[in-house]
Write a protein that holds these residues in place. Sequence first.
Motif, PDB file in Angstrom:
ATOM      1  N   ASP A 181     -10.944  16.105   6.644  1.00 19.06           N
ATOM      2  CA  ASP A 181     -11.240  17.514   6.873  1.00 19.06           C
ATOM      3  C   ASP A 181     -10.087  18.386   6.384  1.00 19.06           C
ATOM      4  OD1 ASP A 181      -9.469  16.633   8.757  1.00 19.06           O
ATOM      5  OD2 ASP A 181     -10.659  17.208  10.514  1.00 19.06           O
ATOM      6  N   ASN A 182     -10.220  19.685   6.549  1.00 18.73           N
ATOM      7  CA  ASN A 182      -9.182  20.674   6.220  1.00 18.73           C
ATOM      8  C   ASN A 182      -8.744  20.614   4.754  1.00 18.73           C
ATOM      9  OD1 ASN A 182      -9.063  21.558   8.944  1.00 18.73           O
ATOM     10  ND2 ASN A 182      -7.742  19.827   9.448  1.00 18.73           N
ATOM     11  N   ASN A 183      -9.692  20.305   3.868  1.00 25.55           N
ATOM     12  CA  ASN A 183      -9.421  20.256   2.419  1.00 25.55           C
ATOM     13  C   ASN A 183      -8.330  19.262   2.055  1.00 25.55           C
ATOM     14  OD1 ASN A 183     -11.335  22.344   1.798  1.00 25.55           O
ATOM     15  ND2 ASN A 183      -9.852  23.848   2.524  1.00 25.55           N
ATOM     16  N   GLN A 184      -8.164  18.247   2.866  1.00 24.75           N
ATOM     17  CA  GLN A 184      -7.158  17.220   2.587  1.00 24.75           C
ATOM     18  C   GLN A 184      -7.813  15.946   2.063  1.00 24.75           C
ATOM     19  OE1 GLN A 184      -4.536  16.656   5.999  1.00 24.75           O
ATOM     20  NE2 GLN A 184      -3.161  18.187   5.154  1.00 24.75           N
ATOM     21  N   VAL A 185      -7.037  15.234   1.231  1.00 18.86           N
ATOM     22  CA  VAL A 185      -7.483  13.979   0.639  1.00 18.86           C
ATOM     23  C   VAL A 185      -6.375  12.951   0.786  1.00 18.86           C
ATOM     24  CG1 VAL A 185      -8.188  12.832  -1.511  1.00 18.86           C
ATOM     25  CG2 VAL A 185      -8.977  15.148  -1.033  1.00 18.86           C
ATOM     26  N   TYR A 186      -6.745  11.752   1.214  1.00 24.84           N
ATOM     27  CA  TYR A 186      -5.819  10.628   1.176  1.00 24.84           C
ATOM     28  C   TYR A 186      -5.953   9.954  -0.179  1.00 24.84           C
ATOM     29  CZ  TYR A 186      -5.610  10.780   6.356  1.00 24.84           C
ATOM     30  OH  TYR A 186      -5.437  11.143   7.664  1.00 24.84           O
ATOM     31  N   VAL A 187      -4.853   9.829  -0.898  1.00 21.58           N
ATOM     32  CA  VAL A 187      -4.830   9.134  -2.185  1.00 21.58           C
ATOM     33  C   VAL A 187      -3.917   7.923  -2.027  1.00 21.58           C
ATOM     34  CG1 VAL A 187      -4.366   9.291  -4.655  1.00 21.58           C
ATOM     35  CG2 VAL A 187      -5.156  11.317  -3.393  1.00 21.58           C
ATOM     36  N   GLY A 188      -4.470   6.739  -2.176  1.00 19.41           N
ATOM     37  CA  GLY A 188      -3.675   5.535  -1.945  1.00 19.41           C
ATOM     38  C   GLY A 188      -3.845   4.516  -3.051  1.00 19.41           C
ATOM     39  N   PHE A 189      -2.871   3.629  -3.147  1.00 21.40           N
ATOM     40  CA  PHE A 189      -2.871   2.610  -4.195  1.00 21.40           C
ATOM     41  C   PHE A 189      -2.297   1.333  -3.618  1.00 21.40           C
ATOM     42  CE2 PHE A 189      -1.693   0.747  -8.347  1.00 21.40           C
ATOM     43  CZ  PHE A 189      -2.817   1.088  -9.092  1.00 21.40           C
ATOM     44  N   VAL A 190      -2.969   0.226  -3.866  1.00 19.64           N
ATOM     45  CA  VAL A 190      -2.554  -1.079  -3.342  1.00 19.64           C
ATOM     46  C   VAL A 190      -2.276  -2.019  -4.507  1.00 19.64           C
ATOM     47  CG1 VAL A 190      -3.216  -3.077  -1.953  1.00 19.64           C
ATOM     48  CG2 VAL A 190      -3.919  -0.780  -1.242  1.00 19.64           C
TER      49      VAL A 190
ATOM     50  N   GLY B 287       0.830  -1.194   0.000  1.00 21.82           N
ATOM     51  CA  GLY B 287       0.000   0.000   0.000  1.00 21.82           C
ATOM     52  C   GLY B 287       0.869   1.250   0.000  1.00 21.82           C
ATOM     53  N   MET B 288       0.605   2.160  -0.939  1.00 16.81           N
ATOM     54  CA  MET B 288       1.317   3.436  -1.013  1.00 16.81           C
ATOM     55  C   MET B 288       0.293   4.557  -0.863  1.00 16.81           C
ATOM     56  SD  MET B 288       3.548   2.195  -4.279  1.00 16.81           S
ATOM     57  CE  MET B 288       2.124   1.214  -4.794  1.00 16.81           C
ATOM     58  N   LYS B 289       0.693   5.620  -0.213  1.00 19.89           N
ATOM     59  CA  LYS B 289      -0.289   6.652   0.137  1.00 19.89           C
ATOM     60  C   LYS B 289       0.349   8.030   0.085  1.00 19.89           C
ATOM     61  CE  LYS B 289      -3.035   8.062   4.198  1.00 19.89           C
ATOM     62  NZ  LYS B 289      -3.406   7.679   5.578  1.00 19.89           N
ATOM     63  N   GLU B 290      -0.400   8.977  -0.441  1.00 17.05           N
ATOM     64  CA  GLU B 290      -0.026  10.383  -0.394  1.00 17.05           C
ATOM     65  C   GLU B 290      -1.157  11.177   0.247  1.00 17.05           C
ATOM     66  OE1 GLU B 290       2.548  10.301  -4.582  1.00 17.05           O
ATOM     67  OE2 GLU B 290       0.662  11.418  -4.474  1.00 17.05           O
ATOM     68  N   ILE B 291      -0.796  12.236   0.968  1.00 13.67           N
ATOM     69  CA  ILE B 291      -1.790  13.188   1.459  1.00 13.67           C
ATOM     70  C   ILE B 291      -1.697  14.431   0.578  1.00 13.67           C
ATOM     71  CG2 ILE B 291      -2.620  14.549   3.410  1.00 13.67           C
ATOM     72  CD1 ILE B 291      -1.228  12.618   5.281  1.00 13.67           C
ATOM     73  N   TRP B 292      -2.844  14.843   0.085  1.00  8.40           N
ATOM     74  CA  TRP B 292      -2.920  16.034  -0.779  1.00  8.40           C
ATOM     75  C   TRP B 292      -3.802  17.098  -0.133  1.00  8.40           C
ATOM     76  CZ3 TRP B 292      -1.341  17.099  -6.010  1.00  8.40           C
ATOM     77  CH2 TRP B 292      -0.493  16.127  -6.558  1.00  8.40           C
ATOM     78  N   GLU B 293      -3.375  18.348  -0.267  1.00 10.21           N
ATOM     79  CA  GLU B 293      -4.248  19.486   0.008  1.00 10.21           C
ATOM     80  C   GLU B 293      -4.799  19.941  -1.332  1.00 10.21           C
ATOM     81  OE1 GLU B 293      -2.002  22.450   2.054  1.00 10.21           O
ATOM     82  OE2 GLU B 293      -1.842  21.271   3.905  1.00 10.21           O
ATOM     83  N   ILE B 294      -6.130  19.968  -1.461  1.00 15.65           N
ATOM     84  CA  ILE B 294      -6.731  20.238  -2.771  1.00 15.65           C
ATOM     85  C   ILE B 294      -7.562  21.522  -2.736  1.00 15.65           C
ATOM     86  CG2 ILE B 294      -6.782  17.783  -3.340  1.00 15.65           C
ATOM     87  CD1 ILE B 294      -9.852  17.896  -2.885  1.00 15.65           C
ATOM     88  N   ASP B 295      -7.968  21.940  -3.915  1.00 15.19           N
ATOM     89  CA  ASP B 295      -8.833  23.105  -4.076  1.00 15.19           C
ATOM     90  C   ASP B 295     -10.098  22.912  -3.241  1.00 15.19           C
ATOM     91  OD1 ASP B 295     -10.636  25.027  -4.951  1.00 15.19           O
ATOM     92  OD2 ASP B 295     -10.222  24.724  -7.082  1.00 15.19           O
TER      93      ASP B 295
END
Length: 549
Positions: free
Chosen positions: A252-261, A213-221
């Motif tokens: 919350d806080n306009n953040q998104v977890y983007v992950g790939f397994v 599992g790989m994961k990034e945290i993004w702050e988005i529009d």
Amino acid sequence: MAEVEREAMEYDVVIVGAGPAGLSAAIRLKQLDADLSVVVLEKGSEVGAHILSGAVLDPCGLDALIPDWKEKGAPVTVPVKEDNFYILGEAGQMRIPNFPMPPLMHNHGNYIVSMGNVCRWMAEQAEELGVEIFPGMACSEIVYGENGEVKGVVAGEFGKEPDGSHGPSYEPGMELHGKYVFLGEGVRGSLAKQVIAKYDLQAGKEPQKFGLGMKEIWEIDPAKHREGTVTHTMGWPLGSNAGGGSFIYHLDNNQVYVGFVVHLNYKNPHLFPYMEFQRFKHHPIVSELLKGGKRVAYGARAITEGGYQSMPKMVAPGVAMLGCSVGMVNVPRIKGNHNAMLSGKAAAEAAFAAIKDGRSADELSDYETEVRNGAIGADLKKVRNVKPFWSKYGLAASLALGGFDMWTNTFGFSLFGTQSHGKTDAAATEPASKHEPIDYPKPDGKLSFDRLTNVSFSMTNHEESQPPHLTLKDPDVPVRVDYSEYAGPSQRYCPAGVYEFVEDDNGKPKFVINFQNCVHCKTCDIKDPAQNIVWTTPQGGDGPNYPNM
């Protein structure tokens, strides 16, 4: 080298790992008896530093452990509001409606969380009850008693030279002894691996299976942010090359977890899981979401996927394994934290009863019985055939067969019995001559990134003067076997760029281990075709420093 003399400390229960399983065990022990002495040893620089999970949390584990967790301020505050399932093609997607999904697949009542922050909060609850928690204390050895039982662990050894000798600042660490030792190290823990081998705990069970599992945290529009939305995808870019899929969670806080397994039983050694993840973000459904945003964190971790039929025997004299050390992830739900918590609670109750009866250092068979026959076993048994179906028949057939099997299991039976997994993930790798190389597009630096740049967002650090914690059983095997027969897959399956083959002065390939990059995912220990790479724990405090993964 002279035998090291160490001081020893005695406890009722010694717990290795401050994850959801270990902390749940510590909390429950002190709830049952405030006078029990309980210590938790954590190799990360702080509690939560090495915790990486999706995560959508089923709160049933917290409900059982701390029923008033809301009032106590648990960082579990983003309820799931919307569930989406898609099968992706290269340029489009097909929505899978929710109504045919078995009830267990619905996320109503679950929460999007940072498990790192949940564990930090759980550590506070444990310390308020009197649990001693020591972060930055890697457990490097198991201490055995006179009768072969697990007696304790060695923790806090520092100052070794690269060749393993004792440097001028060497600290031998301490032995921490317990009436019982709990191993909650997470997936493919180095001590749990030794215990499984020593006591032959995998005998009669299916081989354990894994994913990366790989994961990034993004702050988005903010205009694109939909707090509480959960999206899962399957299909492109993996296709028939490997099983796996993605998750996109709006917290919350306009953040998104983007992950790939990526399931690690793939055959083609040319497959590059990290680059599959980077390519995935260029799908229109993802790229439109992330455009204008920024990635703020990255990490990777192996996932146990074998399920019900792959769980080893969980106890041996003096020791019990918890959570992902056993493998309690519900694969189709992509959830294991609730079971980790329940396992910690069950182990604590078994140890409390044993200590109350004057026992120590025996097998906590009541714990194993509770896991297999209680809520954890029921959760995993319903989905036990999904992973084998996927591995044997591919995505489309597994959706049909696995979905049907989950529905019938809802009513307590399965027409398919219990399917086998077959080979280990290492043995599933085929010689490079049977497969074509895969051409991956170059990262653009906006949506997709090279590995070393991304690793810098994991805040990983290892003291370079210590011995490498990634060791080889035979130093000739990487070139003689992995490079020659399998085209050097370690260059690709590692999501942190630890391994590379370079030319030596004679123009011949040379294997290089950049252990400083390691994010402790354990993929190399799992996927290496020759099983020649052994992951051991580095000195305490080293490794990633995840903020809120």
